[in-house]
Motif scaffolding. Sequence first.
Motif, short mmCIF file in Angstrom:
data_model
loop_
_atom_site.label_atom_id
_atom_site.label_comp_id
_atom_site.label_asym_id
_atom_site.label_seq_id
_atom_site.Cartn_x
_atom_site.Cartn_y
_atom_site.Cartn_z
N ALA A 51 0.81 -1.21 0.00
CA ALA A 51 0.00 0.00 0.00
C ALA A 51 0.84 1.27 0.00
N VAL A 52 2.05 1.17 0.55
CA VAL A 52 2.92 2.35 0.63
C VAL A 52 4.19 2.19 -0.20
N GLY A 53 4.29 1.08 -0.96
CA GLY A 53 5.46 0.86 -1.79
C GLY A 53 6.71 0.53 -1.00
N ALA A 54 6.56 -0.08 0.16
CA ALA A 54 7.70 -0.40 1.02
C ALA A 54 8.56 -1.50 0.42
N LEU A 55 9.84 -1.52 0.82
CA LEU A 55 10.78 -2.54 0.33
C LEU A 55 10.84 -3.75 1.26
N GLU A 56 10.41 -3.59 2.51
CA GLU A 56 10.52 -4.66 3.49
C GLU A 56 9.16 -4.98 4.08
N VAL A 57 8.98 -6.25 4.46
CA VAL A 57 7.73 -6.65 5.13
C VAL A 57 7.98 -7.08 6.57
N GLY A 58 9.25 -7.15 6.97
CA GLY A 58 9.55 -7.47 8.35
C GLY A 58 9.35 -8.92 8.73
N ILE A 59 9.45 -9.84 7.77
CA ILE A 59 9.28 -11.27 8.04
C ILE A 59 10.60 -11.97 7.74
#
Length: 256
Positions: A50-58
């Motif tokens: 939704a925000v074009g982030a590079l990381e998902v934190g998983i």
Amino acid sequence: MELTNHRAEHSTAEAGAATAGTGRPALPLSLTVVRHGQSTANAAFAAAEAVGALEVGISCRDADLGLTALGRRQATALGRRLASRSDGPPPQSLWVSPYLRAQETAALVLAELDDAGLPRPAVRTDERLRDRELGVLEMLTSAAIELHHPAEATRRRLLGELRWRPPGGESHADVALRLRSLLRDLYEEESSRRVLLVAHDAVVLMLRHVLDRLDEEEMERVTRAGAVGNTSVTRWSRGTDGRFELDCYNSAPHLD
């Protein structure tokens, strides 16, 4: 929390429509496939995309991702739908992906069937129902793939999902190939029974490809129409001609 795994004893039946007098076992009475409830990765990717982030934190394996609180509620609602018999008699057999999110979904469905006093279906975990493997691109957002693997992103757009195989991963066609193997066993072992599969979106889509004989263009239309929803139901029933007929696709009234 993997459910009981019963090994297949036979794998010789041909995939395809089975009719009386052919020497092949009859198809199951019905084949229902559901996607697991919302997983922690589903929620994390939705927020990141939704925000074009590079990381998902998983950082854990894809296979080890469990359900969110919402996913557990979805799975419980699915179990109540099946226990209500609004879609017909409950399943007699349950085949499940080994991935944790699918195992947890199946366990919650079984709990609802137990609470309703219905017979518990025979349970089998089968590796061929696992999610599509994305290899080196596993757990990467769209933005991260475009930034760090631009050549793969271009190749993906060129080839399309059916043919594109990420490095170390699977194309949709690869998923379809292992599902054809699974169907051969399922047809032999589940003749004239009601079967439920708990698996993943790629499995649902490739069962449409195989069972409904959809070509690449038709599959693209199906995927453009919308994503396979968490705990949505797709079902085929055996018709009078002995072949599977699609009853419903991506149906989820239990979540309304």
